[in-house]
Design a protein around this motif. Structure first.
Motif, PDB file in Angstrom:
ATOM      1  N   ARG A 145       0.828  -1.210   0.000  1.00  0.00           N
ATOM      2  CA  ARG A 145       0.000   0.000   0.000  1.00  0.00           C
ATOM      3  C   ARG A 145       0.865   1.264   0.000  1.00  0.00           C
ATOM      4  NH1 ARG A 145      -3.123  -3.133   3.719  1.00  0.00           N
ATOM      5  NH2 ARG A 145      -2.347  -1.949   5.518  1.00  0.00           N
ATOM      6  N   VAL A 146       2.000   1.221   0.703  1.00  0.00           N
ATOM      7  CA  VAL A 146       2.908   2.369   0.698  1.00  0.00           C
ATOM      8  C   VAL A 146       3.410   2.639  -0.713  1.00  0.00           C
ATOM      9  CG1 VAL A 146       5.173   3.198   1.444  1.00  0.00           C
ATOM     10  CG2 VAL A 146       3.625   2.160   3.103  1.00  0.00           C
ATOM     11  N   TYR A 147       3.874   1.582  -1.393  1.00  0.00           N
ATOM     12  CA  TYR A 147       4.400   1.765  -2.741  1.00  0.00           C
ATOM     13  C   TYR A 147       3.308   2.174  -3.717  1.00  0.00           C
ATOM     14  CZ  TYR A 147       8.901  -0.095  -1.274  1.00  0.00           C
ATOM     15  OH  TYR A 147      10.107  -0.268  -0.645  1.00  0.00           O
ATOM     16  N   ALA A 148       2.113   1.632  -3.559  1.00  0.00           N
ATOM     17  CA  ALA A 148       1.007   2.026  -4.430  1.00  0.00           C
ATOM     18  C   ALA A 148       0.680   3.503  -4.261  1.00  0.00           C
ATOM     19  CB  ALA A 148      -0.221   1.168  -4.134  1.00  0.00           C
ATOM     20  N   SER A 149       0.740   3.995  -3.015  1.00  0.00           N
ATOM     21  CA  SER A 149       0.458   5.413  -2.765  1.00  0.00           C
ATOM     22  C   SER A 149       1.500   6.320  -3.389  1.00  0.00           C
ATOM     23  CB  SER A 149       0.360   5.676  -1.265  1.00  0.00           C
ATOM     24  OG  SER A 149       1.643   5.598  -0.658  1.00  0.00           O
ATOM     25  N   LEU A 150       2.700   5.768  -3.646  1.00  0.00           N
ATOM     26  CA  LEU A 150       3.769   6.538  -4.282  1.00  0.00           C
ATOM     27  C   LEU A 150       3.743   6.398  -5.796  1.00  0.00           C
ATOM     28  CD1 LEU A 150       6.685   5.645  -1.830  1.00  0.00           C
ATOM     29  CD2 LEU A 150       5.372   7.773  -1.921  1.00  0.00           C
ATOM     30  N   GLY A 151       2.736   5.679  -6.307  1.00  0.00           N
ATOM     31  CA  GLY A 151       2.594   5.513  -7.747  1.00  0.00           C
ATOM     32  C   GLY A 151       3.429   4.394  -8.332  1.00  0.00           C
ATOM     33  N   ALA A 152       3.950   3.509  -7.500  1.00  0.00           N
ATOM     34  CA  ALA A 152       4.788   2.409  -7.976  1.00  0.00           C
ATOM     35  C   ALA A 152       3.925   1.230  -8.402  1.00  0.00           C
ATOM     36  CB  ALA A 152       5.753   1.973  -6.888  1.00  0.00           C
ATOM     37  N   ASP A 153       4.331   0.541  -9.480  1.00  0.00           N
ATOM     38  CA  ASP A 153       3.631  -0.669  -9.893  1.00  0.00           C
ATOM     39  C   ASP A 153       4.272  -1.886  -9.237  1.00  0.00           C
ATOM     40  OD1 ASP A 153       5.961  -1.240 -11.318  1.00  0.00           O
ATOM     41  OD2 ASP A 153       5.129  -0.579 -13.231  1.00  0.00           O
TER      42      ASP A 153
END
Length: 288
Positions: A145-153
């Protein structure tokens, strides 16, 4: 809702006068020997749930479910020559949690792209296989969820995992002065001589050569001495959450901690300087 009561229950041990063989070996019956005393009077008048509800500031009639856990309420103490020792219950593994929290607060200004994170899991002593234990999905889900919030796939996330480090901090055994033969004859960590790097060829600890080199650099950067820990080959060691999270996430992991005496007893014993030094190394680690 979380609530703590302070001292409430007691497990009185049978007096030695009534068990003359107790010094030859004590074996408590897990059912009949671990019933605590709480109050005076007949059992019908005992309403422990009402007592707990009062401590939590709620009406007992409104409680639909609860987890009630008994823990040692005795306060820790610093003692010994030059106040070198600290004795308390549950140093395994509140010592690491405390060091991590202190270091995380101090690392609030860590430079981007470093994302410091502290994870404290339930059920480590039970094997970690639970919804909220290290073998469960919690940490991986939070990271996703942290990486998704940063726009990471998903591919970015996996690359980030591969570039990350995990410091798995748990206590280890200091050489016991009265039972030195139970320890490795060469690798002998001592209280007050610095945090430990935990090594095991069977991967009961996740440390490898690259991790050992990184740990040495973090300790050097913090100005902290370090010791190694390995078990006596005739006394198999336990394990930590390190190999579990390394398996789940693929993040390179280093197993570390502080040396203590009397592990898993009601009064574990640590060196005061080791507690402080662990937080200093953790601060250097969080700084990236």
């Amino acid at each position: 809702m979380l609530a703590a009561t302070g001292p409430l229950l007691r497990l009185p041990q049978l007096a030695i006068h009534l068990d003359r063989g107790v010094n030859d070996g004590l074996a408590l019956d897990k059912q009949t020997g671990t019933q605590p005393v709480w109050g005076l009077g007949d059992a019908a008048s005992a309403d422990l749930l009402a007592e707990l509800a009062s401590a939590a500031g709620v009406d007992a009639a409104d409680i639909r479910g609860f987890d009630a856990v008994v823990a040692d309420a005795a306060r820790g103490a610093v003692f010994g020559k030059d106040d070198a020792f600290f004795a308390a219950g549950r140093l395994d593994d509140l010592a690491s949690v405390h060091a991590g929290v202190v270091a995380l607060i101090e690392a609030a200004d860590a430079p981007a792209p470093v994302i410091p994170m502290l994870a404290a899991f339930d059920h480590e002593e039970l094997g970690s296989a639970s919804r909220s234990g290290a073998a469960g999905p919690f940490l991986e889900d939070v990271l996703a969820r942290v990486y998704a919030s940063l726009g990471a796939d998903a591919a970015d996330q996996r690359r980030a995992f591969a570039a990350s480090w995990h410091l798995s901090s748990d206590v280890g055994h200091s050489v016991h002065p009265n039972f030195a033969h139970r320890h490795d004859p060469v690798v002998q960590p001592l209280l007050g001589s610095g945090p430990i790097l935990k090594i095991n060829a069977n991967q009961r600890y996740a440390t490898d050569a690259v991790g050992a080199a990184a740990w040495a650099a973090w300790c050097e950067g913090a100005g902290v001495p370090s010791q190694e820990f390995v078990s006596n080959n005739t006394v198999p060691c336990g394990s930590t959450i390190g190999p579990i999270t390394a398996t789940r996430l693929g993040i390179r992991t280093v197993d570390v901690g502080i040396p203590i005496l009397s592990m898993h007893s009601a009064r574990e014993l640590a060196g005061v300087s080791d507690l402080y030094d662990l937080s200093r190394v953790a601060r250097t680690f969080f700084a990236g």
